[in-house]
Design a protein around this motif. Structure first.
Motif, PDB file in Angstrom:
ATOM      1  N   ARG A  85       0.856  -1.182   0.000  1.00  0.00           N
ATOM      2  CA  ARG A  85       0.000   0.000   0.000  1.00  0.00           C
ATOM      3  C   ARG A  85       0.892   1.232   0.000  1.00  0.00           C
ATOM      4  NH1 ARG A  85      -5.511  -1.296   1.028  1.00  0.00           N
ATOM      5  NH2 ARG A  85      -5.634  -3.364   1.905  1.00  0.00           N
ATOM      6  N   ARG A  87       1.646   5.441  -0.016  1.00  0.00           N
ATOM      7  CA  ARG A  87       1.307   6.525   0.900  1.00  0.00           C
ATOM      8  C   ARG A  87       0.040   7.250   0.447  1.00  0.00           C
ATOM      9  NH1 ARG A  87       4.653  10.925   4.035  1.00  0.00           N
ATOM     10  NH2 ARG A  87       2.940  12.339   4.397  1.00  0.00           N
ATOM     11  N   TYR A  88      -0.197   7.278  -0.849  1.00  0.00           N
ATOM     12  CA  TYR A  88      -1.324   8.041  -1.377  1.00  0.00           C
ATOM     13  C   TYR A  88      -2.373   7.127  -2.003  1.00  0.00           C
ATOM     14  CZ  TYR A  88       2.011  11.791  -0.793  1.00  0.00           C
ATOM     15  OH  TYR A  88       2.912  12.668  -0.261  1.00  0.00           O
ATOM     16  N   HIS A  89      -3.625   7.567  -1.884  1.00  0.00           N
ATOM     17  CA  HIS A  89      -4.737   6.875  -2.535  1.00  0.00           C
ATOM     18  C   HIS A  89      -5.318   7.847  -3.560  1.00  0.00           C
ATOM     19  CE1 HIS A  89      -8.365   4.624  -3.276  1.00  0.00           C
ATOM     20  NE2 HIS A  89      -9.085   5.674  -2.946  1.00  0.00           N
ATOM     21  N   PHE A  90      -5.430   7.390  -4.773  1.00  0.00           N
ATOM     22  CA  PHE A  90      -5.963   8.219  -5.849  1.00  0.00           C
ATOM     23  C   PHE A  90      -7.407   7.807  -6.095  1.00  0.00           C
ATOM     24  CE2 PHE A  90      -1.433   7.731  -6.429  1.00  0.00           C
ATOM     25  CZ  PHE A  90      -1.019   9.048  -6.534  1.00  0.00           C
ATOM     26  N   SER A  91      -8.317   8.707  -5.831  1.00  0.00           N
ATOM     27  CA  SER A  91      -9.732   8.430  -6.039  1.00  0.00           C
ATOM     28  C   SER A  91     -10.180   9.057  -7.351  1.00  0.00           C
ATOM     29  CB  SER A  91     -10.562   8.993  -4.880  1.00  0.00           C
ATOM     30  OG  SER A  91     -11.929   8.860  -5.167  1.00  0.00           O
ATOM     31  N   ARG A  96      -9.649  13.190  -6.347  1.00  0.00           N
ATOM     32  CA  ARG A  96      -8.807  13.688  -5.260  1.00  0.00           C
ATOM     33  C   ARG A  96      -7.700  12.694  -4.965  1.00  0.00           C
ATOM     34  NH1 ARG A  96     -11.912  16.427  -0.416  1.00  0.00           N
ATOM     35  NH2 ARG A  96      -9.773  16.995  -0.090  1.00  0.00           N
ATOM     36  N   VAL A  97      -6.668  13.206  -4.314  1.00  0.00           N
ATOM     37  CA  VAL A  97      -5.567  12.373  -3.844  1.00  0.00           C
ATOM     38  C   VAL A  97      -5.590  12.444  -2.320  1.00  0.00           C
ATOM     39  CG1 VAL A  97      -3.077  12.047  -3.820  1.00  0.00           C
ATOM     40  CG2 VAL A  97      -4.193  12.879  -5.892  1.00  0.00           C
ATOM     41  N   TYR A  98      -5.590  11.274  -1.665  1.00  0.00           N
ATOM     42  CA  TYR A  98      -5.627  11.207  -0.211  1.00  0.00           C
ATOM     43  C   TYR A  98      -4.299  10.697   0.326  1.00  0.00           C
ATOM     44  CZ  TYR A  98     -10.668  11.618  -0.779  1.00  0.00           C
ATOM     45  OH  TYR A  98     -11.921  12.051  -1.118  1.00  0.00           O
ATOM     46  N   ASP A  99      -3.810  11.340   1.382  1.00  0.00           N
ATOM     47  CA  ASP A  99      -2.598  10.882   2.067  1.00  0.00           C
ATOM     48  C   ASP A  99      -3.032   9.844   3.094  1.00  0.00           C
ATOM     49  OD1 ASP A  99      -0.235  10.493   3.409  1.00  0.00           O
ATOM     50  OD2 ASP A  99       0.076  12.591   3.922  1.00  0.00           O
ATOM     51  N   CYS A 100      -2.600   8.605   2.935  1.00  0.00           N
ATOM     52  CA  CYS A 100      -3.051   7.497   3.775  1.00  0.00           C
ATOM     53  C   CYS A 100      -2.095   7.183   4.927  1.00  0.00           C
ATOM     54  CB  CYS A 100      -3.234   6.240   2.931  1.00  0.00           C
ATOM     55  SG  CYS A 100      -4.467   6.426   1.646  1.00  0.00           S
ATOM     56  N   GLU A 101      -0.988   7.860   5.016  1.00  0.00           N
ATOM     57  CA  GLU A 101       0.027   7.530   6.027  1.00  0.00           C
ATOM     58  C   GLU A 101      -0.555   7.554   7.445  1.00  0.00           C
ATOM     59  OE1 GLU A 101       3.591   6.068   7.054  1.00  0.00           O
ATOM     60  OE2 GLU A 101       2.955   6.495   5.021  1.00  0.00           O
TER      61      GLU A 101
END
Length: 138
Positions: A85, A87-91, A96-101
Motif C-alpha cells: 500500500r 502513501r497516497y490513494h488516488f480516487s 482527489r488524492v488522499y494521504d493514507c500515512e
C-alpha cells in the motif's frame, strides 16, 4: 547584589520544578491512554494536560502495539493483507488524492476523524506555561 541573585536562583528552581511536575503529569496520562479504550472523563483530563505532540505519541504507540490509535476505541488494527500500500490513494470518483500515512494508525476512518478532532482541540502551549502554579497542584 547577593539577595537578587538568590531570588533569581529560587525563581529559576521553582520554574524548573513546575516544568518537571507538568512533564510527569503528561507522561502519566499518556500511559493511561495506552491501556485500551478509555472513557470521556479520562480524555477530558488528558485534554487539560497534553499537547498535540504528546497525543501523537499516544496514537503512534497504540498503533505499534496493534491497537487502534484512537484511545476511545478498543479495536485492533487490521492485519496487513500482503498487498503493498502506497502513501497516497488516488480516487478517480472524487478526483482527489488522499494521504493514507496517518490512517494506518487507526482501525477505520471514523476513528481517525474523531482522533484528529480531539488532537485539534489540544493546546500547543506547554502546561507549565499555561497555568503556572495551578498546573503543579494537580
Amino acid at each position: 547584589d547577593a539577595a537578587k541573585a538568590a531570588a533569581n536562583k529560587a525563581d529559576m528552581e521553582r520554574r524548573i520544578r513546575a516544568k518537571v511536575s507538568c512533564d510527569k503529569a503528561a507522561y502519566s496520562i499518556q500511559w493511561r491512554l495506552l491501556e485500551g479504550a478509555v472513557d470521556e472523563g479520562t480524555l477530558s483530563v488528558a485534554a487539560q494536560i497534553l499537547q498535540p505532540h504528546h497525543y501523537d505519541d499516544v496514537e503512534t504507540e497504540r498503533a505499534l502495539d496493534g491497537q487502534c490509535g484512537n484511545p476511545r476505541c478498543a479495536g485492533k488494527l487490521p492485519k496487513p493483507d500482503g498487498r503493498s500500500r502506497g502513501r497516497y490513494h488516488f480516487s478517480v470518483a472524487d478526483k482527489r488524492v488522499y494521504d493514507c500515512e496517518g490512517l494506518r494508525r487507526f482501525c477505520g476512518i471514523e476513528c481517525a476523524r474523531t482522533s484528529r478532532e480531539y488532537a485539534a482541540g489540544l493546546s500547543v502551549t506547554a502546561l507549565h506555561l499555561r497555568e503556572g502554579e495551578a498546573a503543579v497542584q494537580r
